[in-house]
Write a protein that holds these residues in place. Structure first.
Motif: not given
Length: 187
Positions: A69-74
């Motif tokens: 997810s973009r959440h873990i990337v962020d």
């Protein structure tokens, strides 16, 4: 010389909850080893959360449609300096990690994520997740049943099916704690 107990953060991002379950299990294992542990959902960190006093970090995330997810990337991007300054581990959770002919693909997804965020954790692993039919909406349940049938997995949508190899999770945490103890001994 006595071993110093560490303060370990386990941060995770989950879709339907299997990564949370694995992170919480790791937290229990770490606390039984005598370390302080804090397990947090990166989407809902506790009020006032800080990396202050954290000695080591485990990060986990699930894969959906071939991506984290973009959440873990962020999260990794925001805290990269802290992650690079401490012993770290990353674990990726996916159904493909539990299908023999797709394990290499699960490993590739993990490596693509690490390359994307430009991070080299101390250790890394992929774990099989589950078919959490009871957590899916109608369309996703139908799609996952089709994928499961093609992969030779369970298609009974009246219940959830778990494929996580808990001994592999134990081994990952043991390896992480051994590396942490080694790092502390050489400080």
């Amino acid at each position: 010389m006595t071993r110093r107990m560490a303060s370990i953060l386990i941060a995770y991002d989950t879709g339907e909850g299997q990564t949370r379950k694995i992170a919480q299990y790791m937290g229990y294992f770490v606390s039984r080893s005598g370390h302080d542990v804090q397990v947090i959902d990166i989407r809902r960190p506790p009020s006032g959360f800080s990396f202050d006093g954290i000695d080591a970090v485990l990060v986990g995330a699930s894969i959906h449609l071939g991506k984290h997810s973009r959440h873990i990337v962020d999260f990794v991007g925001r805290h990269k300096a802290r992650l690079e300054a401490a012993p770290t581990g990353f674990f990726s959770v996916s159904l493909s990690a539990g299908v023999e002919k797709q394990k290499a693909e699960a490993g590739r997804f993990l490596e693509e994520f690490l390359q994307k965020v430009d991070w080299s954790p101390t250790i890394k692993a992929t774990f099989a997740g589950g078919l959490l039919y009871r957590e899916y909406g109608f369309l996703k349940r139908w799609m996952m049943k089709k994928i499961a049938r093609d992969a030779g997995k369970d298609t009974d949508t009246s219940k959830n099916h778990e494929y996580t190899d808990w001994q592999a999770v134990d081994g990952f945490v043991q390896e992480f704690l051994a590396q942490l103890a080694h790092d502390q001994a050489t400080e």
